[in-house]
Design a protein around this motif. Sequence first.
Motif, mmCIF file in Angstrom:
data_model
loop_
_atom_site.group_PDB
_atom_site.id
_atom_site.type_symbol
_atom_site.label_atom_id
_atom_site.label_comp_id
_atom_site.label_asym_id
_atom_site.label_seq_id
_atom_site.Cartn_x
_atom_site.Cartn_y
_atom_site.Cartn_z
ATOM 1 N N THR A 61 -38.103 -40.643 -2.953
ATOM 2 C CA THR A 61 -38.611 -42.187 -3.366
ATOM 3 C C THR A 61 -38.685 -43.068 -1.970
ATOM 4 O O THR A 61 -39.665 -43.878 -1.699
ATOM 5 N N THR A 62 -37.756 -43.017 -1.202
ATOM 6 C CA THR A 62 -37.419 -43.795 0.012
ATOM 7 C C THR A 62 -38.520 -43.590 1.062
ATOM 8 O O THR A 62 -39.394 -44.202 1.537
ATOM 9 N N ARG A 63 -38.816 -42.169 1.200
ATOM 10 C CA ARG A 63 -40.001 -41.701 2.117
ATOM 11 C C ARG A 63 -41.283 -42.122 1.646
ATOM 12 O O ARG A 63 -42.078 -42.434 2.320
ATOM 13 N N ALA A 64 -41.415 -41.991 0.264
ATOM 14 C CA ALA A 64 -42.745 -42.433 -0.391
ATOM 15 C C ALA A 64 -42.949 -43.939 -0.336
ATOM 16 O O ALA A 64 -44.157 -44.339 0.206
ATOM 17 N N ALA A 76 -47.509 -40.817 0.067
ATOM 18 C CA ALA A 76 -46.555 -41.278 -0.997
ATOM 19 C C ALA A 76 -46.703 -40.535 -2.179
ATOM 20 O O ALA A 76 -45.613 -40.210 -2.902
ATOM 21 N N LEU A 77 -47.978 -40.122 -2.722
ATOM 22 C CA LEU A 77 -48.111 -39.615 -4.050
ATOM 23 C C LEU A 77 -47.590 -38.279 -3.840
ATOM 24 O O LEU A 77 -47.003 -37.669 -4.584
ATOM 25 N N PRO A 81 -44.486 -38.515 -6.656
ATOM 26 C CA PRO A 81 -45.487 -38.947 -7.611
ATOM 27 C C PRO A 81 -45.324 -40.190 -8.279
ATOM 28 O O PRO A 81 -46.053 -41.092 -8.493
ATOM 29 N N ALA A 82 -44.104 -40.246 -8.670
ATOM 30 C CA ALA A 82 -43.740 -41.535 -9.624
ATOM 31 C C ALA A 82 -44.021 -42.670 -8.768
ATOM 32 O O ALA A 82 -44.362 -43.800 -9.345
ATOM 33 N N VAL A 83 -43.699 -42.726 -7.611
ATOM 34 C CA VAL A 83 -44.002 -43.795 -6.615
ATOM 35 C C VAL A 83 -45.528 -44.352 -6.427
ATOM 36 O O VAL A 83 -46.026 -45.275 -6.507
ATOM 37 N N GLY A 84 -46.290 -43.182 -6.337
ATOM 38 C CA GLY A 84 -47.550 -43.382 -6.230
ATOM 39 C C GLY A 84 -48.187 -43.763 -7.584
ATOM 40 O O GLY A 84 -49.151 -44.445 -7.419
ATOM 41 N N VAL A 85 -47.806 -43.339 -8.705
ATOM 42 C CA VAL A 85 -48.154 -44.018 -9.889
ATOM 43 C C VAL A 85 -47.910 -45.471 -10.162
ATOM 44 O O VAL A 85 -48.635 -46.381 -10.455
ATOM 45 N N ALA A 86 -46.707 -45.459 -9.759
ATOM 46 C CA ALA A 86 -46.141 -46.972 -9.809
ATOM 47 C C ALA A 86 -46.832 -47.947 -8.839
ATOM 48 O O ALA A 86 -47.139 -49.296 -9.170
ATOM 49 N N TRP A 132 -39.642 -33.542 -11.949
ATOM 50 C CA TRP A 132 -38.465 -32.753 -11.461
ATOM 51 C C TRP A 132 -38.957 -31.317 -10.931
ATOM 52 O O TRP A 132 -38.569 -30.902 -9.897
ATOM 53 N N ALA A 133 -39.739 -30.709 -11.941
ATOM 54 C CA ALA A 133 -40.201 -29.380 -11.605
ATOM 55 C C ALA A 133 -41.163 -29.078 -10.336
ATOM 56 O O ALA A 133 -41.079 -28.366 -9.408
ATOM 57 N N TYR A 134 -42.018 -30.441 -10.233
ATOM 58 C CA TYR A 134 -42.787 -30.525 -8.977
ATOM 59 C C TYR A 134 -41.903 -30.660 -7.648
ATOM 60 O O TYR A 134 -42.233 -30.128 -6.681
ATOM 61 N N LEU A 135 -40.824 -31.411 -7.858
ATOM 62 C CA LEU A 135 -40.148 -31.583 -6.558
ATOM 63 C C LEU A 135 -39.259 -30.210 -6.540
ATOM 64 O O LEU A 135 -39.148 -29.801 -5.139
#
Length: 140
Positions: A61-64, A76-77, A81-86, A132-135
């Motif tokens: 998240t911080t890096r994104a 960022a995505l 991905p959650a940061v990119g969507v947000a 989480w599975a993606y990460l």
Amino acid sequence: FLMRVRWHVLEPGEIDHELLWATVGLASLAGAIVWLAALGPPALPCAFHAVTGLPCPTCGTTRALQALLDGDYRAALRLQPAVGVAATVLPLLAAYAVPVTWCRLPRLRVDLGPCGRRTVRYAAWTALFALWAYLVADGR
């Protein structure tokens, strides 16, 4: 019923969710910008990763956020991905919330029935697990 969408006029004393969440979102964004731009990323280790060896669902998240500040939406995505969507959804929500709050317009409301609430709950848990599975698969 699964879901009903309607326009709602706020009653006196009713919580103004648009004002509340637009304020929280904009304050969080401003805080993140000041934090990352002025103070730099934190040096705090992730307790979940230290204990399990796996990334937590917020890993990256911080890096994104830093990538977003640098103008690199694709990075960022990829990083979180959650940061990119947000970063896509929050400006749209603000574009809705600010005018309806300032002009005191009727508010969009979505009423969910029992089946709709269950569907949203399952979708949220599925999205969190998929993130989480993606990460984990990305090798964090």
